[in-house]
Design a protein around this motif. Structure first.
Motif, PDB file in Angstrom:
ATOM      1  N   ALA A  68     -28.373  41.608   5.746  1.00 35.65           N
ATOM      2  CA  ALA A  68     -29.453  40.841   5.150  1.00 35.65           C
ATOM      3  C   ALA A  68     -29.282  39.366   5.478  1.00 35.65           C
ATOM      4  CB  ALA A  68     -29.459  41.054   3.637  1.00 35.65           C
ATOM      5  N   PRO A  69     -30.344  38.697   5.937  1.00 32.65           N
ATOM      6  CA  PRO A  69     -30.238  37.267   6.283  1.00 32.65           C
ATOM      7  C   PRO A  69     -29.779  36.446   5.079  1.00 32.65           C
ATOM      8  CG  PRO A  69     -32.314  38.187   7.058  1.00 32.65           C
ATOM      9  CD  PRO A  69     -31.696  39.220   6.175  1.00 32.65           C
ATOM     10  N   GLU A  70     -28.931  35.456   5.358  1.00 32.94           N
ATOM     11  CA  GLU A  70     -28.439  34.592   4.282  1.00 32.94           C
ATOM     12  C   GLU A  70     -28.325  33.164   4.797  1.00 32.94           C
ATOM     13  OE1 GLU A  70     -24.620  36.302   3.420  1.00 32.94           O
ATOM     14  OE2 GLU A  70     -23.595  35.017   4.867  1.00 32.94           O
ATOM     15  N   TYR A  71     -28.354  32.216   3.860  1.00 35.28           N
ATOM     16  CA  TYR A  71     -28.139  30.816   4.195  1.00 35.28           C
ATOM     17  C   TYR A  71     -26.665  30.463   4.018  1.00 35.28           C
ATOM     18  CZ  TYR A  71     -32.950  29.087   4.626  1.00 35.28           C
ATOM     19  OH  TYR A  71     -34.223  28.813   5.049  1.00 35.28           O
ATOM     20  N   ARG A  72     -26.203  29.601   4.926  1.00 36.03           N
ATOM     21  CA  ARG A  72     -24.877  29.003   4.792  1.00 36.03           C
ATOM     22  C   ARG A  72     -25.033  27.484   4.900  1.00 36.03           C
ATOM     23  NH1 ARG A  72     -21.043  32.944   8.603  1.00 36.03           N
ATOM     24  NH2 ARG A  72     -21.342  34.849   7.330  1.00 36.03           N
ATOM     25  N   VAL A  73     -24.250  26.768   4.159  1.00 43.03           N
ATOM     26  CA  VAL A  73     -24.338  25.313   4.128  1.00 43.03           C
ATOM     27  C   VAL A  73     -22.988  24.701   4.488  1.00 43.03           C
ATOM     28  CG1 VAL A  73     -24.650  23.312   2.631  1.00 43.03           C
ATOM     29  CG2 VAL A  73     -26.243  25.229   2.485  1.00 43.03           C
ATOM     30  N   PHE A  74     -23.021  23.744   5.400  1.00 44.57           N
ATOM     31  CA  PHE A  74     -21.835  22.992   5.802  1.00 44.57           C
ATOM     32  C   PHE A  74     -22.107  21.519   5.465  1.00 44.57           C
ATOM     33  CE2 PHE A  74     -22.315  26.697   8.417  1.00 44.57           C
ATOM     34  CZ  PHE A  74     -21.042  27.230   8.553  1.00 44.57           C
ATOM     35  N   VAL A  75     -21.177  20.872   4.791  1.00 42.90           N
ATOM     36  CA  VAL A  75     -21.388  19.503   4.315  1.00 42.90           C
ATOM     37  C   VAL A  75     -20.316  18.572   4.877  1.00 42.90           C
ATOM     38  CG1 VAL A  75     -21.578  18.030   2.281  1.00 42.90           C
ATOM     39  CG2 VAL A  75     -22.456  20.375   2.202  1.00 42.90           C
ATOM     40  N   LYS A  76     -20.751  17.353   5.267  1.00 44.95           N
ATOM     41  CA  LYS A  76     -19.816  16.327   5.734  1.00 44.95           C
ATOM     42  C   LYS A  76     -20.145  14.994   5.078  1.00 44.95           C
ATOM     43  CE  LYS A  76     -18.580  18.172  10.287  1.00 44.95           C
ATOM     44  NZ  LYS A  76     -18.537  17.886  11.747  1.00 44.95           N
ATOM     45  N   PRO A 117     -30.311  37.054  -0.602  1.00 46.23           N
ATOM     46  CA  PRO A 117     -30.781  37.209   0.779  1.00 46.23           C
ATOM     47  C   PRO A 117     -32.079  36.446   1.010  1.00 46.23           C
ATOM     48  CG  PRO A 117     -31.288  39.176  -0.492  1.00 46.23           C
ATOM     49  CD  PRO A 117     -30.449  38.306  -1.387  1.00 46.23           C
ATOM     50  N   ILE A 118     -32.336  36.085   2.257  1.00 42.06           N
ATOM     51  CA  ILE A 118     -33.568  35.407   2.633  1.00 42.06           C
ATOM     52  C   ILE A 118     -34.539  36.484   3.122  1.00 42.06           C
ATOM     53  CG2 ILE A 118     -34.585  33.536   3.954  1.00 42.06           C
ATOM     54  CD1 ILE A 118     -32.284  32.783   2.005  1.00 42.06           C
ATOM     55  N   ASN A 119     -35.456  36.851   2.267  1.00 42.77           N
ATOM     56  CA  ASN A 119     -36.354  37.966   2.562  1.00 42.77           C
ATOM     57  C   ASN A 119     -37.403  37.589   3.602  1.00 42.77           C
ATOM     58  OD1 ASN A 119     -35.103  39.659   0.607  1.00 42.77           O
ATOM     59  ND2 ASN A 119     -36.274  38.669  -1.014  1.00 42.77           N
ATOM     60  N   GLU A 120     -37.801  38.594   4.377  1.00 41.64           N
ATOM     61  CA  GLU A 120     -38.881  38.422   5.339  1.00 41.64           C
ATOM     62  C   GLU A 120     -40.214  38.348   4.600  1.00 41.64           C
ATOM     63  OE1 GLU A 120     -38.622  37.904   8.465  1.00 41.64           O
ATOM     64  OE2 GLU A 120     -36.761  38.807   9.189  1.00 41.64           O
ATOM     65  N   PRO A 121     -41.205  37.653   5.181  1.00 44.03           N
ATOM     66  CA  PRO A 121     -41.080  36.851   6.394  1.00 44.03           C
ATOM     67  C   PRO A 121     -40.400  35.525   6.097  1.00 44.03           C
ATOM     68  CG  PRO A 121     -43.287  36.620   5.507  1.00 44.03           C
ATOM     69  CD  PRO A 121     -42.586  37.616   4.635  1.00 44.03           C
ATOM     70  N   HIS A 122     -39.782  34.942   7.104  1.00 46.15           N
ATOM     71  CA  HIS A 122     -39.141  33.641   6.937  1.00 46.15           C
ATOM     72  C   HIS A 122     -40.196  32.562   7.124  1.00 46.15           C
ATOM     73  CE1 HIS A 122     -35.035  35.604   8.027  1.00 46.15           C
ATOM     74  NE2 HIS A 122     -35.519  35.977   6.855  1.00 46.15           N
TER      75      HIS A 122
END
Length: 414
Positions: A68-76, A117-122
């Protein structure tokens, strides 16, 4: 070609060829943008969308790796990686129809991982909120796919019709073929009780007679007395073996056939015979009739035909003698009826990326809905997921919407 067809063809040609059809139809095509519509989207080291405010930066990555599509976050902060536990992030996705998905995040190794999860449609407007060391950072961008906008008058001229996702009773049927025959007892052979001369004959070949009608008079050879012969049934004279003044001579004189009811003898092959039950509904199609005849399976013959098919019989009313013995028919025998919570018309379905989709309607905007399909019957198919009950979706000429979206060069955000 009809004027309406010419108009439709002309408008479709505009849709597929003219570069500025957007201005004609009010079309708002697929696009992906950040806060500045004309600037290029910055990409982070992990391939995600990069946002910066001063020295603080956030990369939002959509991951689709066989799950299932998911978001990931990277921070600086000042080009140094910020520990995931030190920042709070929330992403809100605003979809057509007023629906919002709120995604929260939890630390996972060197990044923050979305908990939903990031459901369709995106296809949505995205709002990002990050809190770090008492400061709140916010960004917004639009990420649309599979979406188009066509003004209502243009959609009407193009013949883009809609229906509503609703519960539907579907039937699973078996297509079969056969022919029309007479039921048992439909024919009567009329002969003389006492041989003699036919002195009156009122029932001739092709004539219709009624039960109790006087059809001939015979003068007995023995008694020289005349007696009347009446018809035992309603029907048509299908054979006339004698004429006026002839002797009966112990033979069949005329044949009367009642054709007010016929039998559709339907052939079912061995692999399907076990699926048929007595009393099953059947829809019989006869050449020349605009509508099918609905009846039921009455019984079956005890022996199989030369091709090993079993013959099932369905009785069909024929009050006006419109149908004829020996006519070939096709039929659909109902094997199963079932009600599904959601169903759509098959003609509304299209292929979009790797999905079966319909185009859901929101005002003058249309957007893909990726569907999981179930059982089907005739022109309808069950929907297991991907759209809500009561949703409006495009049916007739919905291919125009797909062409418009594809013309715009739709992309999918990863």
């Amino acid at each position: 070609m009809k004027l309406s067809n010419l108009l439709n063809a002309f408008l479709v040609s505009l849709l597929l060829i003219v570069p500025n059809f957007d201005a004609v139809a009010g079309s708002d095509h697929d696009h992906q943008q950040d806060d500045s519509e004309h600037s290029e989207t910055a990409t982070g080291p992990n391939g995600g969308r990069l946002f910066k405010t001063g020295d603080f930066s956030l990369e939002l990555q959509l991951v689709e790796q066989g799950k299932a599509p998911e978001y990931r976050v990277f921070v600086k902060d000042r080009e140094k990686t910020v520990a995931p536990v030190d920042v709070d992030v929330t992403v809100t996705l605003s979809r057509l129809g007023g629906k919002k998905d709120t995604i929260s995040f939890k630390p996972d190794d060197a990044f923050l991982k979305g908990t939903s999860p990031i459901n369709e449609p995106h296809s949505f407007s995205v709002e990002i909120s990050a809190t770090y060391q008492g400061e709140v950072y916010e960004w917004h961008f639009d990420n649309f796919e599979g979406r188009t906008q066509i003004a209502a008058p243009i959609a009407e001229q193009l013949g883009i019709n809609t229906n509503i996702v609703q519960a539907k009773t579907l039937t699973k049927t078996l297509p079969v073929y056969g022919k029309l025959a007479l039921p048992a007892g439909a024919k009567r052979q009329i002969s003389a009780r006492f041989d003699g001369e036919i002195t009156k004959l009122t029932a001739l070949l092709g004539m219709q007679v009624k039960k109790g009608q006087h059809i001939m008079t015979i003068q007995s050879n023995d008694s020289l007395q005349s007696y009347r012969v009446i018809s035992p049934i309603n029907g048509i004279v299908t054979k006339q073996n004698v004429g006026l003044g002839e002797q009966t001579a112990g033979r069949s004189l005329i044949e009367i056939t009642n054709m007010t009811e016929l039998v559709a003898e339907l052939q079912v092959f061995p692999n399907d015979a076990a699926k048929i039950r007595q009393g099953a509904a059947v829809s019989v199609n006869v050449s020349g009739l605009n509508t099918p005849i609905n009846t039921t399976i009455k019984d079956s013959l005890f022996s199989v035909a030369g091709n090993q098919a079993k013959t099932y019989r369905a009785f069909i009313p024929n009050p006006n003698n419109q149908l004829q013995v020996g006519q070939f028919v096709s039929a659909d025998i109902t094997l199963e009826s079932f009600t599904v919570p959601m169903a759509i018309e098959k003609k509304a379905l299209h292929a979009f990326r790797d999905f079966n989709v319909v185009f859901a309607k929101f005002g003058d905007q249309f957007e893909v809905r990726m569907l999981t399909l179930g059982r089907s019957s005739g022109e309808w198919v069950e929907v297991l997921s991907g759209i809500d009950i009561g949703s409006e979706y495009a049916t007739d000429n919905s291919y125009i919407l797909k062409a418009d979206i594809e013309k715009s060069g739709a992309s999918h955000d990863h």
